[in-house]
Motif scaffolding. Structure first.
Motif, PDB file in Angstrom:
ATOM      1  N   TYR A   1      23.847 134.217  36.899  1.00 27.25           N
ATOM      2  CA  TYR A   1      25.023 133.347  36.868  1.00 27.25           C
ATOM      3  C   TYR A   1      24.797 132.065  36.068  1.00 27.25           C
ATOM      4  CZ  TYR A   1      27.209 136.349  40.284  1.00 27.25           C
ATOM      5  OH  TYR A   1      27.775 137.429  40.911  1.00 27.25           O
ATOM      6  N   VAL A   2      23.674 132.000  35.347  1.00 27.44           N
ATOM      7  CA  VAL A   2      23.346 130.807  34.557  1.00 27.44           C
ATOM      8  C   VAL A   2      23.164 131.224  33.104  1.00 27.44           C
ATOM      9  CG1 VAL A   2      21.739 128.879  34.255  1.00 27.44           C
ATOM     10  CG2 VAL A   2      22.232 129.741  36.557  1.00 27.44           C
ATOM     11  N   HIS A   3      23.880 130.558  32.207  1.00 27.94           N
ATOM     12  CA  HIS A   3      23.813 130.912  30.786  1.00 27.94           C
ATOM     13  C   HIS A   3      22.610 130.228  30.133  1.00 27.94           C
ATOM     14  CE1 HIS A   3      24.915 130.930  26.492  1.00 27.94           C
ATOM     15  NE2 HIS A   3      25.292 132.156  26.818  1.00 27.94           N
ATOM     16  N   THR A   4      21.502 130.980  30.052  1.00 28.80           N
ATOM     17  CA  THR A   4      20.290 130.444  29.430  1.00 28.80           C
ATOM     18  C   THR A   4      20.129 130.921  27.995  1.00 28.80           C
ATOM     19  OG1 THR A   4      18.951 132.287  30.227  1.00 28.80           O
ATOM     20  CG2 THR A   4      19.071 130.323  31.643  1.00 28.80           C
ATOM     21  N   GLY A   5      20.906 131.925  27.602  1.00 30.11           N
ATOM     22  CA  GLY A   5      20.822 132.453  26.246  1.00 30.11           C
ATOM     23  C   GLY A   5      19.766 133.537  26.073  1.00 30.11           C
ATOM     24  N   THR A   6      19.119 133.947  27.168  1.00 28.16           N
ATOM     25  CA  THR A   6      18.092 134.983  27.098  1.00 28.16           C
ATOM     26  C   THR A   6      18.040 135.752  28.410  1.00 28.16           C
ATOM     27  OG1 THR A   6      15.744 135.434  26.697  1.00 28.16           O
ATOM     28  CG2 THR A   6      16.268 133.386  27.845  1.00 28.16           C
ATOM     29  N   ASP A   7      17.492 136.954  28.367  1.00 26.56           N
ATOM     30  CA  ASP A   7      17.305 137.752  29.575  1.00 26.56           C
ATOM     31  C   ASP A   7      15.976 137.442  30.260  1.00 26.56           C
ATOM     32  OD1 ASP A   7      19.723 139.045  29.181  1.00 26.56           O
ATOM     33  OD2 ASP A   7      18.816 140.739  28.128  1.00 26.56           O
ATOM     34  N   GLY A   8      15.143 136.633  29.615  1.00 23.06           N
ATOM     35  CA  GLY A   8      13.813 136.346  30.140  1.00 23.06           C
ATOM     36  C   GLY A   8      13.717 134.950  30.729  1.00 23.06           C
ATOM     37  N   TYR A   9      12.489 134.576  30.973  1.00 27.97           N
ATOM     38  CA  TYR A   9      12.198 133.248  31.533  1.00 27.97           C
ATOM     39  C   TYR A   9      12.380 132.159  30.475  1.00 27.97           C
ATOM     40  CZ  TYR A   9      10.252 135.369  35.750  1.00 27.97           C
ATOM     41  OH  TYR A   9      10.098 136.054  36.927  1.00 27.97           O
ATOM     42  N   VAL A  10      12.940 131.022  30.896  1.00 25.22           N
ATOM     43  CA  VAL A  10      13.085 129.855  30.025  1.00 25.22           C
ATOM     44  C   VAL A  10      12.286 128.672  30.554  1.00 25.22           C
ATOM     45  CG1 VAL A  10      15.348 130.543  29.143  1.00 25.22           C
ATOM     46  CG2 VAL A  10      15.211 129.045  31.159  1.00 25.22           C
TER      47      VAL A  10
END
Length: 104
Positions: free
Chosen positions: A90-99
């Motif tokens: 539910y959080v738009h981080t721009g990646t499917d992985g860890y940020v």
């Protein structure tokens, strides 16, 4: 206060502002009131609910319950405050992985 003391105080204030402004925030899914949980999973209790269109910091991330949401299916949970987690689905981080680093 001497000039040296004033410059040191000003430098300390600038470092504090820089540290605060360095915290990156991420948008939560639009139109969603997001449950914040006491741990990285749906088995943990809800501590509060974030209002729609909120931005959250991510201090660290942990594996937990797999959740499907607007940004995919993931077992990554984002630590947004001391003892508070939301599903990365539910959080738009721009990646499917860890940020962020893994929570200890």
């Amino acid at each position: 206060m001497s000039i040296d003391q004033a410059e040191a105080a000003s430098s300390d204030e600038n470092e504090s502002l820089t540290a605060e402004s360095a915290i990156r925030t991420y948008a939560t899914a639009p139109g969603v009131r997001l449950n914040v949980r006491s741990g990285p999973g749906t088995d943990y209790g809800v501590t509060r609910v974030l209002p729609e269109n909120t931005r959250v910091p991510i201090f660290c991330q942990a594996p937990g319950t797999t959740v499907s949401g607007p940004y995919g299916t993931t077992n990554i949970w984002d630590n947004i405050n001391n003892g508070e987690y939301v599903s990365d689905a539910y959080v738009h981080t721009g990646t499917d992985g860890y940020v962020a680093s893994r929570c200890a």
